[in-house]
Design a protein around this motif. Structure first.
Motif, PDB file in Angstrom:
ATOM      1  N   THR A  30       4.088  -0.365  -7.276  1.00 24.15           N
ATOM      2  CA  THR A  30       3.822  -1.049  -8.544  1.00 24.15           C
ATOM      3  C   THR A  30       3.764  -2.556  -8.337  1.00 24.15           C
ATOM      4  N   LEU A  31       4.683  -3.098  -7.555  1.00 25.00           N
ATOM      5  CA  LEU A  31       4.657  -4.538  -7.284  1.00 25.00           C
ATOM      6  C   LEU A  31       3.368  -4.940  -6.565  1.00 25.00           C
ATOM      7  N   ILE A  32       2.914  -4.105  -5.653  1.00 30.79           N
ATOM      8  CA  ILE A  32       1.647  -4.379  -4.971  1.00 30.79           C
ATOM      9  C   ILE A  32       0.501  -4.367  -5.977  1.00 30.79           C
ATOM     10  N   ALA A  33       0.484  -3.356  -6.847  1.00 32.09           N
ATOM     11  CA  ALA A  33      -0.570  -3.265  -7.859  1.00 32.09           C
ATOM     12  C   ALA A  33      -0.546  -4.462  -8.801  1.00 32.09           C
ATOM     13  N   TRP A  34       0.637  -4.964  -9.113  1.00 31.63           N
ATOM     14  CA  TRP A  34       0.785  -6.120 -10.004  1.00 31.63           C
ATOM     15  C   TRP A  34       0.699  -7.438  -9.228  1.00 31.63           C
ATOM     16  N   MET A  56       2.785  -7.022   2.529  1.00 33.29           N
ATOM     17  CA  MET A  56       3.789  -6.486   1.630  1.00 33.29           C
ATOM     18  C   MET A  56       3.488  -5.009   1.401  1.00 33.29           C
ATOM     19  N   ASN A  57       4.128  -4.149   2.166  1.00 35.45           N
ATOM     20  CA  ASN A  57       3.805  -2.743   2.007  1.00 35.45           C
ATOM     21  C   ASN A  57       5.003  -1.815   2.137  1.00 35.45           C
ATOM     22  N   ASP A  58       6.203  -2.361   2.285  1.00 37.70           N
ATOM     23  CA  ASP A  58       7.351  -1.468   2.317  1.00 37.70           C
ATOM     24  C   ASP A  58       8.581  -2.157   1.751  1.00 37.70           C
ATOM     25  N   ILE A  59       9.608  -1.383   1.565  1.00 40.98           N
ATOM     26  CA  ILE A  59      10.822  -1.865   0.911  1.00 40.98           C
ATOM     27  C   ILE A  59      11.519  -2.940   1.730  1.00 40.98           C
ATOM     28  N   SER A  60      11.200  -3.049   3.029  1.00 43.15           N
ATOM     29  CA  SER A  60      11.837  -4.063   3.863  1.00 43.15           C
ATOM     30  C   SER A  60      11.436  -5.473   3.467  1.00 43.15           C
ATOM     31  N   GLU A  61      10.428  -5.619   2.603  1.00 42.13           N
ATOM     32  CA  GLU A  61      10.010  -6.935   2.131  1.00 42.13           C
ATOM     33  C   GLU A  61      11.038  -7.550   1.173  1.00 42.13           C
ATOM     34  N   GLY A 115      11.300   5.687  -7.574  1.00 41.28           N
ATOM     35  CA  GLY A 115      12.139   5.307  -6.446  1.00 41.28           C
ATOM     36  C   GLY A 115      11.662   3.997  -5.861  1.00 41.28           C
ATOM     37  N   GLU A 116      12.266   3.615  -4.749  1.00 44.28           N
ATOM     38  CA  GLU A 116      11.938   2.329  -4.141  1.00 44.28           C
ATOM     39  C   GLU A 116      10.488   2.266  -3.656  1.00 44.28           C
ATOM     40  N   GLY A 117       9.954   3.382  -3.167  1.00 44.53           N
ATOM     41  CA  GLY A 117       8.562   3.410  -2.724  1.00 44.53           C
ATOM     42  C   GLY A 117       7.599   3.163  -3.876  1.00 44.53           C
ATOM     43  N   GLU A 118       7.845   3.832  -5.005  1.00 50.72           N
ATOM     44  CA  GLU A 118       6.990   3.621  -6.171  1.00 50.72           C
ATOM     45  C   GLU A 118       7.171   2.218  -6.738  1.00 50.72           C
TER      46      GLU A 118
END
Length: 122
Positions: free
Chosen positions: A101-105, A1-6, A94-97
């Motif tokens: 944040t979702l990765i961090a959480w 899980m590392n980009d918006i395509s997820e 934005g979508e990258g941030e």
């Protein structure tokens, strides 16, 4: 899980159209339920479109994330927010941030649903 395509396409489209999404997450206390919501920021273009009866998509939106925990016994009533605790909140430019944040959480974007398909009391 590392980009918006997820993000599932329908959920990413919803975010770009300014629609809130929700995921239920494990609560930290017994007898409680917890939810994380992603709320897209509204823009001047959104206000103008709404006034004309439509919505506009925007891939450059900002987002607010909030992780709330509620007393499970109060969730079905008007007083669902009594004792509610804001566990964490964040802003994403934005979508990258948002993804960062979702990765961090430790949240997978595929866990998110439309609010009406969840038991989120808001």
């Amino acid at each position: 899980m590392n980009d918006i395509s997820e993000w599932p396409t329908d959920k990413l489209t919803a975010l770009r159209l300014g629609r809130r999404l929700v995921a239920e997450v494990p609560a930290t206390r017994t007898g409680h339920r917890a939810f994380v919501d992603v709320t897209p920021g509204q823009t001047l273009r959104d206000s103008e479109a709404h006034g004309q009866g439509w919505v506009c998509g925007d891939a450059d939106r900002a987002f607010r994330l909030e992780h709330w925990e509620y007393d499970a016994e109060l969730m079905d009533g008007f007083d669902y927010d009594i004792g509610a605790v804001l566990v964490a909140s964040a802003e994403a430019a934005g979508e990258g941030e948002l993804m960062a944040t979702l990765i961090a959480w430790q949240l997978d974007p595929r866990r998110f649903a439309y609010p009406w398909n969840t038991e989120d009391p808001k």
